[in-house]
Design an enzyme around this catalytic site. Sequence first.
Site, PDB file in Angstrom:
ATOM      1  N   CYS A 252     -26.944  -8.195  34.255  1.00 17.12           N
ATOM      2  CA  CYS A 252     -28.295  -7.758  34.604  1.00 17.12           C
ATOM      3  C   CYS A 252     -29.303  -8.774  34.065  1.00 17.12           C
ATOM      4  O   CYS A 252     -28.939  -9.695  33.328  1.00 17.12           O
ATOM      5  CB  CYS A 252     -28.571  -6.371  34.039  1.00 17.12           C
TER       6      CYS A 252
ATOM      7  N   GLY B  84     -19.733  -7.602  46.227  1.00 14.37           N
ATOM      8  CA  GLY B  84     -19.123  -7.072  47.440  1.00 14.37           C
ATOM      9  C   GLY B  84     -19.649  -7.691  48.722  1.00 14.37           C
ATOM     10  O   GLY B  84     -19.532  -7.094  49.795  1.00 14.37           O
ATOM     11  N   LYS B  85     -20.200  -8.912  48.643  1.00 10.25           N
ATOM     12  CA  LYS B  85     -20.722  -9.566  49.849  1.00 10.25           C
ATOM     13  C   LYS B  85     -19.597  -9.887  50.829  1.00 10.25           C
ATOM     14  O   LYS B  85     -19.714  -9.626  52.025  1.00 10.25           O
ATOM     15  CB  LYS B  85     -21.460 -10.862  49.483  1.00 10.25           C
ATOM     16  N   SER B  86     -18.492 -10.460  50.315  1.00  8.61           N
ATOM     17  CA  SER B  86     -17.378 -10.789  51.216  1.00  8.61           C
ATOM     18  C   SER B  86     -16.777  -9.523  51.804  1.00  8.61           C
ATOM     19  O   SER B  86     -16.467  -9.463  52.993  1.00  8.61           O
ATOM     20  CB  SER B  86     -16.301 -11.593  50.482  1.00  8.61           C
TER      21      SER B  86
ATOM     22  N   CYS C  10     -23.143  -4.933  35.525  1.00 13.77           N
ATOM     23  CA  CYS C  10     -23.264  -5.868  34.398  1.00 13.77           C
ATOM     24  C   CYS C  10     -22.082  -5.641  33.464  1.00 13.77           C
ATOM     25  O   CYS C  10     -21.864  -4.518  32.995  1.00 13.77           O
ATOM     26  CB  CYS C  10     -24.580  -5.646  33.658  1.00 13.77           C
TER      27      CYS C  10
ATOM     28  N   GLU D 143     -20.269 -17.574  51.955  1.00 14.15           N
ATOM     29  CA  GLU D 143     -20.593 -18.584  50.926  1.00 14.15           C
ATOM     30  C   GLU D 143     -21.627 -19.589  51.453  1.00 14.15           C
ATOM     31  O   GLU D 143     -21.519 -20.796  51.219  1.00 14.15           O
ATOM     32  CB  GLU D 143     -19.323 -19.322  50.462  1.00 14.15           C
TER      33      GLU D 143
ATOM     34  N   GLY E 169     -26.874 -11.330  47.133  1.00 17.56           N
ATOM     35  CA  GLY E 169     -26.683 -10.662  45.840  1.00 17.56           C
ATOM     36  C   GLY E 169     -25.789 -11.483  44.930  1.00 17.56           C
ATOM     37  O   GLY E 169     -25.325 -12.557  45.294  1.00 17.56           O
TER      38      GLY E 169
ATOM     39  N   MET F 276     -22.581 -12.600  42.449  1.00 15.43           N
ATOM     40  CA  MET F 276     -21.126 -12.643  42.622  1.00 15.43           C
ATOM     41  C   MET F 276     -20.524 -11.296  42.205  1.00 15.43           C
ATOM     42  O   MET F 276     -21.066 -10.625  41.328  1.00 15.43           O
ATOM     43  CB  MET F 276     -20.512 -13.744  41.733  1.00 15.43           C
TER      44      MET F 276
HETATM   45  P1  ADP Z   1     -18.723 -11.183  46.391  1.00 15.93           P
HETATM   46  O1  ADP Z   1     -18.372 -11.731  47.754  1.00 15.93           O
HETATM   47  O2  ADP Z   1     -20.118 -10.624  46.323  1.00 15.93           O
HETATM   48  O3  ADP Z   1     -18.421 -12.155  45.265  1.00 15.93           O
HETATM   49  P2  ADP Z   1     -16.363  -9.572  46.706  1.00 15.93           P
HETATM   50  O4  ADP Z   1     -16.506  -8.831  48.000  1.00 15.93           O
HETATM   51  O5  ADP Z   1     -15.513 -10.806  46.736  1.00 15.93           O
HETATM   52  O6  ADP Z   1     -17.814  -9.913  46.119  1.00 15.93           O
HETATM   53  O7  ADP Z   1     -15.765  -8.623  45.572  1.00 15.93           O
HETATM   54  C1  ADP Z   1     -16.304  -7.355  45.242  1.00 15.93           C
HETATM   55  C2  ADP Z   1     -15.288  -6.621  44.363  1.00 15.93           C
HETATM   56  O8  ADP Z   1     -15.206  -7.261  43.091  1.00 15.93           O
HETATM   57  C3  ADP Z   1     -15.661  -5.199  44.015  1.00 15.93           C
HETATM   58  O9  ADP Z   1     -15.295  -4.290  45.024  1.00 15.93           O
HETATM   59  C4  ADP Z   1     -14.844  -4.954  42.737  1.00 15.93           C
HETATM   60  O10 ADP Z   1     -13.538  -4.534  43.067  1.00 15.93           O
HETATM   61  C5  ADP Z   1     -14.708  -6.332  42.113  1.00 15.93           C
HETATM   62  N1  ADP Z   1     -15.484  -6.569  40.881  1.00 15.93           N
HETATM   63  C6  ADP Z   1     -15.092  -7.396  39.874  1.00 15.93           C
HETATM   64  N2  ADP Z   1     -16.030  -7.460  38.897  1.00 15.93           N
HETATM   65  C7  ADP Z   1     -17.049  -6.646  39.254  1.00 15.93           C
HETATM   66  C8  ADP Z   1     -18.323  -6.277  38.659  1.00 15.93           C
HETATM   67  N3  ADP Z   1     -18.724  -6.775  37.475  1.00 15.93           N
HETATM   68  N4  ADP Z   1     -19.117  -5.420  39.330  1.00 15.93           N
HETATM   69  C9  ADP Z   1     -18.722  -4.917  40.516  1.00 15.93           C
HETATM   70  N5  ADP Z   1     -17.546  -5.220  41.129  1.00 15.93           N
HETATM   71  C10 ADP Z   1     -16.698  -6.076  40.520  1.00 15.93           C
HETATM   72 ZN    ZN Z   2     -26.692  -5.883  31.173  1.00 13.13          ZN
END
Ligand code: ADP
Ligand code: ZN
Length: 209
Positions: free
Chosen positions: A184, A20-22, A146, A90, A15, A17
């Site tokens: 989006c 919430g993948k991490s 978004c 990553e 998905g 960035m």
């Molecule tokens: P990923 O590994 O996918 O980059 P992380 O697990 O590091 O995601 O971070 C997810 C967290 O980022 C969410 O729980 C939320 O607190 C924060 N966040 C910051 N910007 C956004 C956004 N635009 N949409 C959703 N969550 C966001």
């Molecule tokens: Zn949008």
Amino acid sequence: MYHGAQDGWVEVVSGVMFSGKSEELLRRVRRALIARKRVQVFKSQLDDRYGGIFRISSHDGSELEAHPVSTSVQVAEQIHDDTQVVAIDEAQFLDDGIVSVANALADRGVRVIIAGTDMDFRGEPFGPIPLLLAIAERVDKLHAICVLCGDLATRNQRLIDGRPAPAEGPTIQVGGSESYEARCRRCHEVPLRTRHQTELEIGRAAPSA
Ligand code: ADP
Ligand code: ZN
């Protein structure tokens, strides 16, 4: 889902960035540790945005120690014989060899959890993630919000000085919220992007309302 001692498989958390993948990878690893599994965690060396290269951090601040790696071979070399769960964060920055490493581990009974963003900033498939999605037993595609319209975000918007970055930039350019935001499909902007011929034809064939 049940994970017996002998059944290896591959699961991918992908998905955009900030989706919430991490966080999800950390949650699965913590639960495996609670279940007293022997776990090894890896992370691409390229991404040293938060707290140094030895940690996986989610944007919400939780952390776990990880081995830094640059290649799939480095992952393979560091796996212990008795490891039961392997998690890799990553993974979009790794080479395609990670597909055979994941398959080989799963074949010998290891649960392999892989997280990575599925599209680059142009909205095109990123590194080995599309291949991993194909061979995985389980796939979860997470969404962010978004930042422009509040719909579900699926695309990584790269920004230069706050403006959409043109398509010709390098595919790999590590950055956080200063240079990327979640958007989006409609709000995603890629100046100078050329779509494939078929897509242009589909565009032309579309009925004009
Ligand atoms: P990923 O590994 O996918 O980059 P992380 O697990 O590091 O995601 O971070 C997810 C967290 O980022 C969410 O729980 C939320 O607190 C924060 N966040 C910051 N910007 C956004 C956004 N635009 N949409 C959703 N969550 C966001
Ligand atoms: Zn949008």
